[in-house]
Write an enzyme that holds these catalytic residues in place. Structure first.
Site, mmCIF file in Angstrom:
data_model
loop_
_atom_site.group_PDB
_atom_site.id
_atom_site.type_symbol
_atom_site.label_atom_id
_atom_site.label_comp_id
_atom_site.label_asym_id
_atom_site.label_seq_id
_atom_site.Cartn_x
_atom_site.Cartn_y
_atom_site.Cartn_z
ATOM 1 N N ASP A 82 0.834 -1.207 0.000
ATOM 2 C CA ASP A 82 0.000 0.000 0.000
ATOM 3 C C ASP A 82 0.868 1.256 0.000
ATOM 4 O O ASP A 82 2.068 1.199 0.295
ATOM 5 C CB ASP A 82 -0.945 0.001 1.214
ATOM 6 C CG ASP A 82 -0.193 0.007 2.548
ATOM 7 O OD1 ASP A 82 0.843 -0.683 2.649
ATOM 8 O OD2 ASP A 82 -0.625 0.710 3.481
ATOM 9 N N GLU A 146 0.190 -1.182 5.699
ATOM 10 C CA GLU A 146 1.212 -0.669 6.617
ATOM 11 C C GLU A 146 0.953 0.796 6.938
ATOM 12 O O GLU A 146 1.172 1.260 8.061
ATOM 13 C CB GLU A 146 2.613 -0.817 5.997
ATOM 14 C CG GLU A 146 3.760 -0.601 6.986
ATOM 15 C CD GLU A 146 4.139 0.863 7.184
ATOM 16 O OE1 GLU A 146 4.768 1.181 8.212
ATOM 17 O OE2 GLU A 146 3.813 1.698 6.320
HETATM 18 ZN ZN LIG Z 1 6.661 2.234 4.301
#
Ligand SMILES: [Zn+2]
Length: 433
Positions: A82, A146
């Site tokens: 992401d 994340e």
């Molecule tokens: Zn990162």
């Protein structure tokens, strides 16, 4: 195709898949598409990747690369798929166009962290094609989420699919292994061995509600504002953890300056823009980020609240809380809304030696030094399994590039040569790991 060529192609493909993580399940996109792309690249050369979805679309990929000696402890290599949002109107190129110009590959995620995802993919594909194995098992994890706290990615895998990480004792991932030029032909490569903890706290003030036209000496907004101002201007004392002390000692030696441990900021001030990160690892920090109070211009509300983004050093969270309570005073209530502990490992052992040697082999002016990241990564999740986590996604950077500013920044980009350097270093590293 050689891995040093393919890394550019793969990174470009990944940058063109918009995997914006807004922190909201309804508006985050693309992780499933990226996960399928990664799984296909792995399957094509004989891996057996598994895709795990925590919520619709929130997909992560895990695969195991069997080593020469599967009885040895395994190594985890992890990267997230992401990215944070990008406002195209602020960029000089399309943030999801994967454009190549001026020797750089441009796009959201170019340094955080599709660059490393691409390096790993390109390398393991080449190894498979050549019939090469790593010395021990390597677990590959390409994960979702994340950028919004790891809940739907690394945390989900650790809590629901921990079997993938059986036998794993060490890991490498993001925000380390990049070069910082310190003059002459010397480059420090910062290996992340520690991360500060994250404590998001809400302050609550209560008071006597009433009409805005009248005398009120118990105003919740006033009390909160005073507390927030005290927190925001407070400087917490310097506490040198083993990682930061080792960093300062090595940097001082390289720079030829005498390190004054009573004034470590003097040394930090000499290392350029990266001081923004390093400076924050000398002490606990508390930054007010949000305020909430009231509903009408002439009504004094009964309560007011503020959010404080606190980052604590390893072993400091209790001391920090006590100090914060003292600063805000007895009338302000503290509420934890998000907590992730700090992590720290030592800068020694065979794995660290392998990192240093691989860097030196590709850059004779390389000196690997440990450092602490002021933010947090997926390493915090994997550390819960008892895994020693390092930030090591090697890239050699031009001396004048403000690398830190490219993370989540406008015109994020990675030098093509840096990507290729990373593949070569990782290849050497993996052979020695
Ligand atoms: Zn990162």
């Amino acid at each position: 195709m050689d891995a040093t060529d393919e890394v550019i192609e793969i990174c470009r493909d990944l940058l063109r898949i918009d995997t914006t993580n807004t922190g909201d399940l309804d508006t985050s996109v693309g992780e499933r598409v990226a996960a399928e792309y990664v799984a296909e690249k792995l399957a094509e050369v004989g891996f057996q990747p598994e895709i795990h979805e925590s919520e619709p679309g929130r997909a992560s990929v895990v695969a195991r690369f069997e080593g020469e000696d599967p009885s040895r402890d395994a190594l985890l290599i992890h990267g997230h798929l992401d990215v944070v949002p990008a406002d195209a109107s602020e960029w000089s190129v399309d943030p999801f166009g994967g454009e190549i110009k001026d020797g750089y590959l441009w796009g959201r995620g170019a340094v955080d962290m599709k660059d490393f995802d691409a390096m790993v993919l390109a390398l393991v594909r080449q190894m498979k094609r050549e019939g090469r194995k790593p010395p021990r098992d390597v677990v590959l994890a390409f994960v979702a989420d994340e950028e919004a706290g790891s809940t739907y990615g690394a945390q989900y895998l650790v809590e629901h699919h921990a079997r993938h990480f059986e036998g794993v004792t060490e890991a490498i991932g993001e925000v380390g292994g990049f070069s910082v030029s310190v003059g002459g032909d010397q480059r420090l490569y910062l290996i992340e061995t520690a991360e500060k903890g994250i404590d998001w706290l809400r302050l609550h003030a209560k008071g006597r509600p009433g009409h805005g036209s009248m005398i009120n000496d118990d105003n919740a907004v006033t009390a909160l504002a005073e507390a927030v101002a005290r927190v925001g201007t407070h400087r917490f004392p310097v506490v040198l953890t083993p990682t930061v002390r080792a960093f300062l000692e090595q940097v001082s030696q390289v720079l030829g300056i005498e390190l004054d441990l009573d004034d470590p900021e003097a040394a930090v001030g000499k290392i350029g823009p990266i001081a923004m990160i390093i400076g924050a690892t000398l002490r606990n920090t508390a930054n007010p980020t949000r305020l909430a109070a009231g509903y009408k211009d002439n009504v004094i509300p009964s309560r007011a609240s503020a959010t404080i983004d606190c980052r604590t050093l390893p072993g400091q969270s209790e001391q920090f809380e006590a100090e914060l309570r003292r600063i805000v005073g007895p009338d302000i209530e503290l509420e934890y809304i998000h907590r992730q502990p700090a992590i720290e490992t030592t800068f020694d052992g065979d794995l660290v030696a392998a990192m240093s040697a691989a860097l030196r082999a590709e850059d004779p002016g390389a000196l690997a030094v440990p450092y602490m990241l002021s933010g947090g990564t997926d390493a915090k999740q994997f550390a819960k399994l008892g895994i020693r986590c390092f930030g090591f996604s090697p890239v050699r950077l031009p001396a004048d590039l403000n690398f830190g500013a490219l993370f989540h920044g406008i015109d994020e980009r990675i030098p093509l040569e840096g990507l290729q350097f990373g593949v070569r270093v990782l290849d050497r590293f993996l052979q020695q790991s």
